[in-house]
Design an enzyme around this catalytic site. Structure first.
Site: not given
Lengths: 475, 344
Positions: A321, A324-326, A475
């Site tokens: 998770g 997923w943001h970067g 994102f």
């Protein structure tokens, strides 16, 4: 196209008109909405629409192939290949640069000639969100929870402009059936929708943009120049900023969908009123939380395979998770921290269930203590999320806990007021808002429009000049 | 899709309305907002690039502003803006987001180095109680340099004034008057070192602060007029003894912009060569790929670093830090800037 712009206001007026005029003609309406959504998306960069169309085509083909497999093993392989193909563009756009630089540098260190092409790839806006929705669709078809939709419905499900660039992450069962229900043009909850849109604009334009410019960006940009007080206030200000920014966007998206007669799932439910990290994740970015739960945590085994595997699954889910943001270590640390928080929360719950740990008394001061603890833990996580590197985050936290002196010129009354308002919305009772909406709904359309026009003017006047993009667009 | 409505009428106390009436609400909302906000919208439109969009916007907004003015709403809207802490008459461009406040008056040693300079001079030795004053001026690229300068320059030896303002340049002085602002910076901060990075938004007509057109872009004389502005700006920056490192524009991923940027860089370099205490940093060749093209990556010894933003124009955090270090190194080479102010 950004929501708080004149371009979008004009675009929406035309779409609203076309939407209700074509409402009785399903085929024309769907074609119109797909065209409008692609124009909305192509406004950023016309080339992006090929990516959206490509992801749609891959997801639809995957769903068709999966649905035709009777043998469970073949069905699972078809789904896995479909997911890999659907997520491929996201992995390329999001992680290729990170991968290429690190492999090249590792190759140089090891004196090898392993050098992947150094290509910089711009991340198309929204790709993370609609890719997750596409995966939901393929998996739900695999699980037989949802039948294969038509090409047109799939295209509209993935491109529908209110959710396109930053969610909410809507599941196929929540949106696709709504595409085939003729919306009732006689009963439009314009006040409910307008409340969400104006409230979202207030949160974004007045609170989030102001806090970003007034304290968050300067302090996070160079923490070494700021003392503990400014750092502490900047961290809390960032907690309020990201909440107002992201939930403001979501409120506008849900309000816009509501004006078109669509219901979207809730994405935020007063997250900073949570008294534990478990509760926080039930209230923060709810559609991502449940996506991670349903399509990652549970398939990994969830809590069905023993205590250790439960903890492993929690950590894996939260680390991914974060990633997923970067493609950056500070996001991984943020995810890891929340994973650790959740593991500790589960461990404490299991100790209580076995009677090893006493259940805390149900008193207000225990509640207050729990709330403060949860908020502080969330804020520590936000430091890693916002900082541009793990080193910067550690330096900030280091300066905070060692009580460094420094100027406090950024801690002003307007900053504290903006933080107070941002926090207050987590706790105010819902009834007065409902009463105001009910009262406004009794007005004639013209005075109602005048009141909304004045509210919009107040928001644009109170906010800083210029249009700042939403945080979650990156994102 | 069925002919009958499958959504039952809501049973809430909140009244709902038909789509036609909802459209009336939306249109009235936007109209009221547009009338109240018309002066601000017009100023924003005037600041836009000269072209069809600007022309159409002004054609729509002029009657609205007339209505707003003649109904007294402009005064009321301006009062509301003032109450919200915004100056309704401030220049629409150059929003002060990320801009450090300047001192209200110049430092005590303000006039000490005020004498006519005919050749490059050395910069003064900083001390902890008399830090070097470093200002970073220009457009969004300068804003990036400013944030990097906060880290690159040591707080013990240098005080940084971030003055970069997004979307500004030397072409549209009606949008943001950099000449006046540079004078204010010199008077109030008296910087010892000024890092200038500007020009990314200057591919357009040269307008004066009053909005009149000085020279249209694409004309033969544009370059000469632009050079005059660059020279005037550099002279203001160095007028109180400050030293300027003029950072040239880097190449962009969009090749169609190269010719124009190279002409600008040639102008910056010419002015730097002519004026004392102005040095030119060639970012184009420093960050170009081996074959002279655009590269988002920089090979630093054996390490490769990604230094450019995905937009193909700006740098990323790492890139701005590298650029700022190199600009500071040039100041050491040309003006004898003490390396302890920035060296790691």
């Amino acid at each position: 196209m950004l929501f708080p712009t004149v371009d979008f206001a004009l675009f929406f007026c035309l779409v609203f008109l076309g939407h209700w005029v074509l409402n009785h003609n399903a085929r024309a309406w769907k074609a119109f909405m797909i065209a409008a959504s692609y124009i909305f998306y192509g406004w950023w960069n016309p080339r992006y629409i090929f990516l959206l169309a490509g992801v749609t085509a891959v997801a639809q083909l995957s769903a068709i192939v999966v649905s035709r497999q009777e043998d469970q093993r073949r069905r699972m392989w078809a789904m896995a290949i479909g997911i890999a193909a659907t997520i491929g563009p996201l992995l390329f756009f999001k992680y290729y640069g990170f991968f290429a630089v690190n492999v090249t540098n590792a190759g140089t260190t090891l004196h090898t000639t392993l050098t992947p092409p150094l290509i910089q790839v711009a991340l198309p806006v929204g790709v993370s969100f609609y890719t997750f929705m596409a995966i939901s669709y393929v998996v739900d078809v695999y699980r037989r929870e949802f039948p294969v939709a038509s090409w047109v419905d799939t295209a509209l499900y993935l491109s529908f402009f209110p959710h396109l660039v930053a969610g909410p992450i809507v599941r196929p069962g929540e949106l696709i059936p709504q595409l085939d229900i003729q919306r009732d043009p006689r009963h439009l909850d314009i006040v409910g929708a307008g409340w969400l849109i104006l409230g979202g604009l207030f949160k974004k334009v007045v609170i989030a943009n102001y806090l970003a410019a007034a304290i968050v960006d300067p302090v996070f940009g160079e923490p070494a120049r700021h003392g503990s007080l400014e750092i502490a206030v900047a961290i809390v200000a960032y907690a309020v900023q990201i909440y107002c920014d992201f939930s403001g966007y979501t409120d506008i998206a849900i309000g816009v969908a509501k004006m078109l007669g669509f219901q979207f799932p809730q994405n935020f439910d007063r997250p900073y009123s949570a008294r534990s990290i478990q509760e926080f994740w039930r209230r923060w970015h709810m559609t991502l939380s449940r996506w991670l739960r349903d399509y990652l945590y549970i398939p990994l085994g969830g809590n069905r395979k023993g205590t250790v595997r439960t903890y492993e699954n929690l950590m894996i889910t939260m680390l991914l998770g974060g990633l997923w943001h970067g493609a950056a270590w500070h996001f991984v640390v943020w995810g890891g921290l929340h994973g650790a928080y959740l593991v500790v929360g589960h461990w404490k719950a299991s100790l209580r269930a076995r009677g090893v740990l006493a259940t805390p008394p149900d008193t207000w001061w225990i509640h207050a203590l729990q709330w403060v603890s949860a908020f502080v833990l969330v804020c520590v996580g936000w430091v890693f999320f916002r900082a541009d590197s793990v080193g910067t985050a550690l330096s900030m936290l280091g300066r905070l806990v060692t009580l460094q002196s420094g100027p406090s010129s950024l801690v002003t009354v307007p900053v504290l007021l903006a933080i107070a308002i941002g926090m207050a919305v987590q706790f105010v009772p819902r009834a007065p808002g409902a009463a105001i909406r009910s009262a406004v709904s009794q007005l004639h359309p013209v005075p109602m429009g005048i009141a909304a026009g004045f509210a919009l003017f107040a928001i644009t006047t109170l906010g800083p000049r210029g249009v700042a993009p939403f945080i979650y667009f990156q994102f | 899709m069925t002919d009958e409505f499958t959504t039952p009428p809501p049973k809430r106390r909140r009244r709902v309305m038909p789509a036609g009436r909802a459209l009336v609400v939306i249109l009235v909302t936007l109209l009221v907002w547009a009338v109240l906000y018309a002066p601000e919208l017009k100023r924003s439109a005037e600041a836009g690039d000269v072209g069809t969009r600007r022309t159409v916007s002004l054609a729509i907004l002029d009657p609205l502003v007339w209505v707003t003015d003649h109904t007294g709403l402009t005064a009321a809207a301006n009062a509301a803006a003032r109450a919200a802490g915004r100056d309704p008459n401030a220049a629409v461009g150059g929003v002060d987001v990320g801009v450090d406040p300047l001192p209200s008056a110049g430092p005590d040693d303000h006039d000490q180095h005020h004498h006519k300079i005919v050749k490059d001079t050395d910069m003064r030795e900083p001390s902890p109680d008399k830090q070097l004053r470093v200002a970073i001026v220009g457009d969004s690229l300068a804003q990036g340099v400013g944030f990097a300068a906060d880290s690159v320059f040591k707080p013990f030896w240098a005080e940084v004034f971030k003055q970069g303002r997004i979307s500004t340049g030397l072409a549209r002085l009606d949008y943001f008057d950099w000449m006046a602002q540079m004078r204010t910076i010199v008077e109030r901060a008296d910087p010892d070192l000024i890092l200038v990075m500007v020009g990314e938004n200057d591919n357009q007509g040269l307008l004066n602060p009053d909005g009149s057109l000085e020279q249209d872009v694409g004309t033969f004389d544009w370059a000469a007029h632009y050079q005059e502005r660059v020279e005037r700006f550099a002279k203001i920056a160095t007028s109180e003894g400050g030293h300027v490192v003029w950072i040239g524009l880097p190449n962009t991923s969009d090749k169609s912009r190269w010719d124009f940027i190279q002409r600008q860089d040639a102008i910056f370099q010419t002015v730097a060569d002519e004026l004392p205490n102005v040095a030119y940093f060639d970012s184009w060749n420093t960050f170009a790929s081996a074959d002279g093209g655009y590269s988002a990556f920089y090979r630093d010894g054996t390490k490769v670093r990604e230094i450019r933003s995905p937009d193909g124009v700006h740098f990323n955090t790492d890139g701005y830090a590298l650029l700022t270090e190199k600009a500071a190194q040039l100041a050491t080479k040309d003006f004898n800037l003490d390396p302890k102010t920035y060296a790691p």
